[in-house]
Design a protein around this motif. Structure first.
Motif, PDB file in Angstrom:
ATOM      1  N   PHE A 131      84.289  27.190  70.182  1.00 46.84           N
ATOM      2  CA  PHE A 131      83.022  27.307  70.876  1.00 46.84           C
ATOM      3  C   PHE A 131      83.033  26.509  72.171  1.00 46.84           C
ATOM      4  CE2 PHE A 131      78.197  26.737  70.171  1.00 46.84           C
ATOM      5  CZ  PHE A 131      77.961  27.961  70.761  1.00 46.84           C
ATOM      6  N   LYS A 132      83.779  25.396  72.201  1.00 50.40           N
ATOM      7  CA  LYS A 132      83.758  24.496  73.350  1.00 50.40           C
ATOM      8  C   LYS A 132      84.948  24.742  74.241  1.00 50.40           C
ATOM      9  CE  LYS A 132      82.410  20.177  73.213  1.00 50.40           C
ATOM     10  NZ  LYS A 132      81.569  19.007  72.905  1.00 50.40           N
ATOM     11  N   GLY A 133      84.723  24.686  75.549  1.00 49.40           N
ATOM     12  CA  GLY A 133      85.868  24.667  76.461  1.00 49.40           C
ATOM     13  C   GLY A 133      86.573  23.326  76.303  1.00 49.40           C
ATOM     14  N   GLY A 134      87.842  23.253  76.726  1.00 50.42           N
ATOM     15  CA  GLY A 134      88.544  21.972  76.694  1.00 50.42           C
ATOM     16  C   GLY A 134      89.098  21.589  75.337  1.00 50.42           C
ATOM     17  N   SER A 135      89.122  22.553  74.390  1.00 49.46           N
ATOM     18  CA  SER A 135      89.649  22.207  73.063  1.00 49.46           C
ATOM     19  C   SER A 135      91.127  22.576  72.948  1.00 49.46           C
ATOM     20  CB  SER A 135      88.849  22.934  71.975  1.00 49.46           C
ATOM     21  OG  SER A 135      89.077  24.327  72.077  1.00 49.46           O
ATOM     22  N   VAL A 159      89.180  19.392  68.565  1.00 52.46           N
ATOM     23  CA  VAL A 159      89.526  18.035  69.023  1.00 52.46           C
ATOM     24  C   VAL A 159      88.858  17.071  68.050  1.00 52.46           C
ATOM     25  CG1 VAL A 159      89.344  16.385  70.923  1.00 52.46           C
ATOM     26  CG2 VAL A 159      89.644  18.827  71.411  1.00 52.46           C
ATOM     27  N   PRO A 160      89.623  16.103  67.499  1.00 52.24           N
ATOM     28  CA  PRO A 160      89.067  15.281  66.416  1.00 52.24           C
ATOM     29  C   PRO A 160      88.145  14.159  66.889  1.00 52.24           C
ATOM     30  CG  PRO A 160      91.360  14.695  66.788  1.00 52.24           C
ATOM     31  CD  PRO A 160      91.044  15.801  67.742  1.00 52.24           C
ATOM     32  N   ASN A 161      86.959  14.542  67.388  1.00 49.38           N
ATOM     33  CA  ASN A 161      85.906  13.530  67.551  1.00 49.38           C
ATOM     34  C   ASN A 161      84.619  14.134  67.007  1.00 49.38           C
ATOM     35  OD1 ASN A 161      84.252  14.756  69.690  1.00 49.38           O
ATOM     36  ND2 ASN A 161      86.048  14.424  70.978  1.00 49.38           N
ATOM     37  N   MET A 162      83.679  13.283  66.641  1.00 47.79           N
ATOM     38  CA  MET A 162      82.519  13.765  65.872  1.00 47.79           C
ATOM     39  C   MET A 162      81.643  14.735  66.665  1.00 47.79           C
ATOM     40  SD  MET A 162      83.069  13.063  62.893  1.00 47.79           S
ATOM     41  CE  MET A 162      81.755  13.524  61.790  1.00 47.79           C
ATOM     42  N   LEU A 163      81.568  14.543  67.989  1.00 46.06           N
ATOM     43  CA  LEU A 163      80.763  15.472  68.802  1.00 46.06           C
ATOM     44  C   LEU A 163      81.332  16.882  68.717  1.00 46.06           C
ATOM     45  CD1 LEU A 163      79.712  13.780  72.167  1.00 46.06           C
ATOM     46  CD2 LEU A 163      78.243  14.843  70.452  1.00 46.06           C
ATOM     47  N   ASP A 164      82.664  16.978  68.842  1.00 45.87           N
ATOM     48  CA  ASP A 164      83.305  18.294  68.772  1.00 45.87           C
ATOM     49  C   ASP A 164      83.170  18.905  67.385  1.00 45.87           C
ATOM     50  OD1 ASP A 164      85.566  19.053  71.210  1.00 45.87           O
ATOM     51  OD2 ASP A 164      84.568  17.122  71.260  1.00 45.87           O
ATOM     52  N   VAL A 165      83.283  18.054  66.372  1.00 47.44           N
ATOM     53  CA  VAL A 165      83.181  18.560  64.998  1.00 47.44           C
ATOM     54  C   VAL A 165      81.755  19.043  64.728  1.00 47.44           C
ATOM     55  CG1 VAL A 165      83.301  17.904  62.564  1.00 47.44           C
ATOM     56  CG2 VAL A 165      85.119  17.203  64.120  1.00 47.44           C
ATOM     57  N   ALA A 166      80.753  18.306  65.260  1.00 53.40           N
ATOM     58  CA  ALA A 166      79.355  18.713  65.085  1.00 53.40           C
ATOM     59  C   ALA A 166      79.119  20.056  65.781  1.00 53.40           C
ATOM     60  CB  ALA A 166      78.423  17.650  65.656  1.00 53.40           C
ATOM     61  N   SER A 167      79.707  20.195  66.980  1.00 52.32           N
ATOM     62  CA  SER A 167      79.567  21.456  67.714  1.00 52.32           C
ATOM     63  C   SER A 167      80.253  22.589  66.946  1.00 52.32           C
ATOM     64  CB  SER A 167      80.165  21.294  69.111  1.00 52.32           C
ATOM     65  OG  SER A 167      80.782  22.448  69.542  1.00 52.32           O
ATOM     66  N   MET A 168      81.406  22.268  66.319  1.00 57.40           N
ATOM     67  CA  MET A 168      82.135  23.278  65.552  1.00 57.40           C
ATOM     68  C   MET A 168      81.304  23.718  64.332  1.00 57.40           C
ATOM     69  SD  MET A 168      85.953  23.153  63.958  1.00 57.40           S
ATOM     70  CE  MET A 168      85.545  22.137  62.544  1.00 57.40           C
ATOM     71  N   SER A 169      80.560  22.783  63.775  1.00 52.55           N
ATOM     72  CA  SER A 169      79.733  23.109  62.620  1.00 52.55           C
ATOM     73  C   SER A 169      78.726  24.197  62.988  1.00 52.55           C
ATOM     74  CB  SER A 169      79.000  21.846  62.151  1.00 52.55           C
ATOM     75  OG  SER A 169      77.976  22.178  61.275  1.00 52.55           O
ATOM     76  N   GLN A 170      78.099  24.029  64.171  1.00 53.32           N
ATOM     77  CA  GLN A 170      77.142  25.051  64.636  1.00 53.32           C
ATOM     78  C   GLN A 170      77.865  26.367  64.914  1.00 53.32           C
ATOM     79  OE1 GLN A 170      75.683  22.682  67.966  1.00 53.32           O
ATOM     80  NE2 GLN A 170      73.660  22.700  67.030  1.00 53.32           N
ATOM     81  N   PHE A 171      79.051  26.248  65.496  1.00 57.77           N
ATOM     82  CA  PHE A 171      79.854  27.434  65.837  1.00 57.77           C
ATOM     83  C   PHE A 171      80.185  28.240  64.572  1.00 57.77           C
ATOM     84  CE2 PHE A 171      84.361  28.917  66.173  1.00 57.77           C
ATOM     85  CZ  PHE A 171      84.135  29.997  67.017  1.00 57.77           C
ATOM     86  N   LEU A 172      80.600  27.533  63.517  1.00 58.58           N
ATOM     87  CA  LEU A 172      80.971  28.209  62.273  1.00 58.58           C
ATOM     88  C   LEU A 172      79.744  28.883  61.642  1.00 58.58           C
ATOM     89  CD1 LEU A 172      83.408  25.579  60.693  1.00 58.58           C
ATOM     90  CD2 LEU A 172      84.015  27.748  61.763  1.00 58.58           C
TER      91      LEU A 172
END
Length: 391
Positions: A119-123, A269-282
């Motif tokens: 979902f995020k650019g830069g991953s 990317v293993p940081n909590m912001l990215d993981v939180a964003s991935m949660s919404q993406f999934l």
């Protein structure tokens, strides 16, 4: 009002200035009209890719089983990607078991299509996609890289300038558009990288996102989610693996690729912001794919994996995030993470990948660390493909 800015004019001016600067950068990096060329590989690299020892490779030359290759005045042999493919075919012709050196599809195997998405650019999605494509090609697989990101980073990495080369036509859009689509074979480009063909992207791909709602209203068939798979049917016999570089959003393009895929790699990317964003993406993905599945799309995947990207093993918080993901998703998190490496980002400055640059351009340890990390990731992906073929 003093100093007021017309934002559209300012953005257009910025775009034009940037385009000229990029053009000039490309001319410095590559000679005018030159296409990129792939470097040659040392005997050690060649042996590793072929899965044999350097002494066996020397013996093949000694016994005249394989043709001569480029040799330096000091007697060192260097192998082009074409040389590697020729040697692979020679070894395969006398192998005890079929597929020992040419590990691609056999009769009855379906083409493997992998979507790299986030979902995020830069991953690190495009970086992962191109390195996987190149490693598989160097190991003898026939690869089609399909760029479905209107930003066209993958296309650019193959030495094209989408804003010049594919401004109006020549992209994957031509094969999936609703009016008069072209056969995919007409837009596929050979690349400088032996074993990889490219279906390019360009800004015009954005049109697919704009046209699909209208097409849905008018019930244009085939529907958006089936168009990519249909376009691929014409050429899939020519390839072992198809790799989609998806845009960093969950639009119609991404869903059309997912519906044509057999495997999904979600870069994280293993940081909590990215993981939180991935949660919404999934969450969003699941809901949208439900809708598509209900409309008749096939949602059968051979595998789904999370690929840890830009990982720094010495970073405590990152280690915690990776442990958290492994606990949560178990085997769906790939064993090998892709390390964060200055070598990968430095290679990107000249629009190259780690497999393309010379080791001598980097500090030896930095380069070796990056290559080892990429090889582990890509060989794990290769083993997933082999498992999907029942081997």
């Amino acid at each position: 009002m003093a100093n007021s800015i017309h934002i559209n004019e300012r953005i257009r001016e910025n775009a034009e200035n940037l385009s000229v600067a990029l053009q000039s950068h490309m001319l410095k990096v590559f000679a005018p009209d030159a296409r990129k060329e792939l470097r040659r590989f040392s005997a050690g690299e060649a042996a590793e890719l072929l899965g044999i020892s350097t002494s066996f490779l020397r013996k093949l030359h000694f016994d005249n089983r394989i043709p001569d290759v480029h040799t330096t005045p000091g007697g060192r042999r260097h192998y082009s990607a074409e040389d590697l493919l020729a040697i692979r075919k020679e070894l395969e012709s006398t192998a005890k078991s079929p597929g020992a050196y040419l590990k691609g599809r056999r009769p009855g195997d379906k083409v493997q299509a992998l979507s790299f998405l986030n979902f995020k650019g830069g991953s690190g999605k495009t970086t992962s996609a191109i390195h996987t494509a190149q490693r598989l090609a160097l190991k003898g697989y026939r690869v089609l890289a399909v760029d479905i990101d209107p930003q066209a980073s993958l296309t650019t990495l193959f030495g094209y300038r989408p804003e010049y080369d594919f401004l109006e036509s020549g992209t994957i859009y031509d094969a999936i558009r609703y009016e008069d689509p072209l056969p995919l074979s007409q837009i596929i480009q050979k690349t400088y990288f032996t074993g990889i063909d490219l279906a390019p992207a360009g800004l015009i791909l954005q049109e697919f996102e704009h046209e699909t709602p209208q097409a849905l209203i008018h019930n244009v068939q085939p529907a958006f989610f089936a168009r990519m798979a249909m376009a691929l049917q014409e050429v899939e016999a020519d390839y072992d693996v198809i790799i989609f570089d998806c845009p960093p959003q969950l639009g119609y393009l991404t869903m059309s690729a997912l519906c044509a895929s057999t495997g999904v790699l979600i870069t994280v990317v293993p940081n909590m912001l990215d993981v939180a964003s991935m949660s919404q993406f999934l969450q969003m993905s699941a809901e949208l794919l439900d809708v598509v599945a209900n409309a008749g799309a096939s949602m059968e995947f051979d595998f789904l994996r999370f690929l840890i990207n830009r990982y720094e093993p010495s970073d405590g918080p990152q280690q915690q995030v990776v442990a958290f993901l492994r606990q949560l998703f178990g085997n769906e998190v790939m064993v090998a993470p892709m390390l964060k490496s200055t070598a990968i980002s430095d290679a990107g400055l000249t629009q190259q990948t780690i497999y393309e640059v010379e080791r001598t351009q980097f500090h030896r340890n930095t380069y070796d660390r990056a290559v080892d990390s990429l090889n582990l990731v890509n060989d794990e992906i290769e083993s997933l493909l082999q498992q999907a073929w029942g081997r």
